[in-house]
Design an enzyme around this catalytic site. Structure first.
Site, short mmCIF file in Angstrom:
data_model
loop_
_atom_site.label_atom_id
_atom_site.label_comp_id
_atom_site.label_asym_id
_atom_site.label_seq_id
_atom_site.Cartn_x
_atom_site.Cartn_y
_atom_site.Cartn_z
N GLY A 43 9.44 -44.09 -14.27
CA GLY A 43 9.83 -43.69 -15.43
C GLY A 43 10.28 -44.80 -16.52
N ASP A 89 2.66 -48.60 -13.99
CA ASP A 89 3.59 -47.93 -14.92
C ASP A 89 3.24 -48.34 -16.23
OD1 ASP A 89 4.54 -47.15 -12.44
OD2 ASP A 89 6.22 -48.50 -12.78
N GLY A 141 -7.16 -51.30 -9.80
CA GLY A 141 -6.48 -52.51 -9.61
C GLY A 141 -7.30 -53.56 -10.37
N GLU A 193 6.64 -39.19 -9.66
CA GLU A 193 8.15 -39.68 -8.83
C GLU A 193 9.35 -38.90 -9.26
OE1 GLU A 193 9.15 -44.14 -7.85
OE2 GLU A 193 9.96 -43.85 -9.63
N GLY A 222 -10.59 -52.79 -12.32
CA GLY A 222 -10.66 -51.98 -13.78
C GLY A 222 -10.12 -50.72 -13.40
N ASN A 224 -3.87 -43.99 -9.00
CA ASN A 224 -4.58 -45.26 -8.57
C ASN A 224 -5.17 -44.98 -7.39
OD1 ASN A 224 -2.83 -45.23 -6.18
ND2 ASN A 224 -1.35 -46.54 -7.03
N ASN A 234 -5.67 -52.12 -19.66
CA ASN A 234 -6.20 -53.01 -18.73
C ASN A 234 -5.31 -54.63 -18.86
OD1 ASN A 234 -7.97 -51.73 -16.86
ND2 ASN A 234 -9.65 -52.28 -17.91
O1 RIB Z 1 6.00 -48.80 -9.78
C1 RIB Z 1 7.07 -49.57 -9.46
C2 RIB Z 1 8.49 -48.87 -9.48
O2 RIB Z 1 8.41 -47.96 -8.18
C3 RIB Z 1 9.56 -49.81 -9.04
O3 RIB Z 1 10.23 -50.29 -10.28
C4 RIB Z 1 10.43 -48.98 -8.10
O4 RIB Z 1 11.56 -48.59 -8.87
C5 RIB Z 1 9.35 -47.64 -7.82
O5 RIB Z 1 9.84 -46.68 -8.56
#
Ligand code: RIB
Length: 312
Positions: free
Chosen positions: A44, A255, A225, A141, A228, A186, A279
């Site tokens: 996040g 992220d 990855g 997450e 692309g 992904n 990208n």
């Molecule tokens: O996507 C990478 C992240 O996944 C890391 O920064 C780690 O904290 C996990 O959340």
């Protein structure tokens, strides 16, 4: 161009980053390469900071612990121009921690202790919508209940909802999300959610169709990855190739990709252009070590695209 307000609902972690030639096998002890660091991370937070550095007005909803790491994260979010109104300090849990093992190849393996993140509740989420966001972005997450709550409020308020499937939750009840503007897993997340490894364009299409049969999704964007990204809009599909860079650490690339995609798509509504931009942001992110430390600024992305002779 009017600035877009992106509400990111997600996790905040401290990453314990350790470099290793490769991950040890069971029962094996391995000597790491180089030092170790504690750096800001969390899917996040990485997305929120990426969006802010790319020029988005970013509001972040999360929880950190009442400890030194929590204090440090709050300071860093402020330095990066994040609106902190919905970052709560939780007195009962420690700040989330991720152990990131970074292999020589640039690939990583991550174990997350959620800590205060698991206390993000429906009231936190409901309150965060008071910022009148133009778009909402979240990741698996932050937890199943939290993702569903965010999606349902976004649907009620007709706010575009962007979802990153990291890390995949097997058997996630996708149908409860009601409607998703862009859903972006992904390769491994796609395999877990659909049972199909997106190795070929045909596999990608089959996987995207499986996802669209579970929930109303405007665009599926599979992150592939170095290959692309694959886009499916319910009728047509295409692959947007990645940029060729020397990858040293893939942490936070996904992220940053999703944050860039959300922001750029909200600017003009063109998914192809948004994926190209994302990208570029993902490519720049893998060229540096660490999560937050590798997230590029808007000007770096512009320069990069100029060098690639890419006009968006
Ligand atoms: O996507 C990478 C992240 O996944 C890391 O920064 C780690 O904290 C996990 O959340």
């Amino acid at each position: 161009m009017a600035s877009k307000r992106i509400l990111v609902i997600g996790t905040a972690n401290i990453d314990f980053l350790l470099k290793t030639p490769f991950v040890p096998a069971r029962g094996e002890t391995m000597i790491s390469e180089g030092g170790y660091t504690f750096v800001p991370g969390g899917k996040g937070a990485n997305s929120a900071i990426a969006a802010a550095r790319l020029g988005g007005e970013t509001v972040f909803c999360t929880r950190v612990g009442d400890d030194a790491y929590g204090d440090r994260l709050l300071r860093i979010y402020a330095e990066n121009g994040i609106d902190p109104r919905y970052v709560k300090v939780d007195r009962s849990e420690q700040t989330g921690l991720a152990v990131v093992m970074l292999e020589r190849s640039g690939d990583n393996r991550i174990i997350v202790f959620p800590g205060a993140n698991r206390k993000i509740n429906e009231t936190d989420i409901e309150n965060s919508f008071l910022c009148y966001p133009d778009a909402v972005l979240t990741q698996f997450e932050c937890g199943e209940k939290q993702v569903i709550a965010a999606a349902q409020i976004a649907a009620d308020e007709n706010i575009p909802f962007f979802l990153d499937a990291g890390p995949a939750i097997p058997d996630f009840p996708l149908g409860k999300l009601r409607q998703v503007e862009v859903f972006s897993p992904n390769e491994s997340e796609t395999a877990i959610l659909t049972g199909i490894r997106p190795n070929t364009p045909d596999d990608c299409l089959r996987a995207a169709i499986v996802l669209c049969n579970k929930v109303k999704i405007k665009y599926v964007v599979l992150k592939l990855g170095s290959r692309g990204a694959f886009i499916y809009d319910g009728k047509y599909c295409d692959i947007v190739e990645s940029y060729d860079v020397d990858a040293v650490d893939t942490t936070a690339a996904g992220d940053a990709f999703t944050a860039a995609l959300t922001l750029e798509y909200m600017r003009h509504g063109d998914i192809y252009r948004a994926v190209k931009y994302a990208n570029a942001v993902g490519a720049l992110t893998v060229t540096k070590v660490g999560a937050l430390s590798s997230l590029p600024k808007e000007s770096e992305v512009k320069d990069f695209l100029l060098k690639q002779k890419e006009t968006l």
